[in-house]
Design a protein around this motif. Structure first.
Motif, mmCIF file in Angstrom:
data_model
loop_
_atom_site.group_PDB
_atom_site.id
_atom_site.type_symbol
_atom_site.label_atom_id
_atom_site.label_comp_id
_atom_site.label_asym_id
_atom_site.label_seq_id
_atom_site.Cartn_x
_atom_site.Cartn_y
_atom_site.Cartn_z
ATOM 1 N N THR A 23 -10.229 76.440 -9.741
ATOM 2 C CA THR A 23 -9.964 75.776 -11.018
ATOM 3 C C THR A 23 -8.597 76.182 -11.559
ATOM 4 O OG1 THR A 23 -12.326 75.647 -11.509
ATOM 5 C CG2 THR A 23 -10.807 75.437 -13.376
ATOM 6 N N THR A 29 -11.130 70.085 -10.208
ATOM 7 C CA THR A 29 -11.056 69.385 -11.487
ATOM 8 C C THR A 29 -12.389 68.749 -11.867
ATOM 9 O OG1 THR A 29 -10.264 67.374 -10.393
ATOM 10 C CG2 THR A 29 -8.578 68.911 -11.245
ATOM 11 N N TRP A 122 -15.951 66.196 -15.257
ATOM 12 C CA TRP A 122 -14.543 66.220 -14.878
ATOM 13 C C TRP A 122 -13.778 66.954 -15.973
ATOM 14 C CZ3 TRP A 122 -13.009 62.913 -10.661
ATOM 15 C CH2 TRP A 122 -14.026 62.102 -10.163
ATOM 16 N N ARG A 124 -9.802 69.152 -17.124
ATOM 17 C CA ARG A 124 -8.417 69.543 -16.820
ATOM 18 C C ARG A 124 -8.183 70.912 -17.434
ATOM 19 N NH1 ARG A 124 -4.598 69.267 -20.791
ATOM 20 N NH2 ARG A 124 -5.292 68.373 -22.745
#
Length: 126
Positions: A23, A29, A122, A124
């Motif tokens: 990660t 992701t 999902w 970021r």
């Protein structure tokens, strides 16, 4: 932690260390959750788009922070290759992803059939 929910990837030890490093490198992701084990048992709601989570390492310390960018509730048998690839763990096919995840969740006491709902999360790194 710091007013945010925590994201603990995998089980403590080598697996959590590996997934946390993936990660932090940007290779991972996405992650999958089995509601019965990862949400219901802990009385947790499914994450929502825009939510920020503290990524913790194997010692429970803050390793980073992620923002949820997409959440899908999908039958296990319909998880996409796009998602499997985004998990960043080197799966060679969606079948390989299914085999690995079924083995993992069943090893944790979960039951997984093709119709079992999976949380596809999902994110970021922020």
């Amino acid at each position: 932690m710091d007013g945010l929910r925590v994201l603990e990837l995998g089980t403590p030890g080598e697996l959590r260390t590996e997934l946390t490093e993936l990660t932090l490198s940007g290779a991972k992701t996405a992650t999958a959750g089995l509601p019965a084990l990862d949400y219901d048992a802990e009385g947790e709601a499914v994450e929502h788009v825009g939510e920020r989570l503290v990524l913790v390492d194997d010692s429970g310390m803050r390793a980073g922070e992620v923002e949820v960018t997409r959440v899908e509730l999908v039958p296990f048998g319909e998880v996409s290759w796009e998602f499997a690839r985004a998990e960043g763990e080197g799966y060679t096919s969606v079948g390989h992803w299914r085999e690995s995840h079924r083995r993992y969740w069943e090893g944790q006491g979960g039951e997984v059939g093709d119709d079992t709902t999976i949380v596809c999360l999902w994110f970021r790194l922020v």
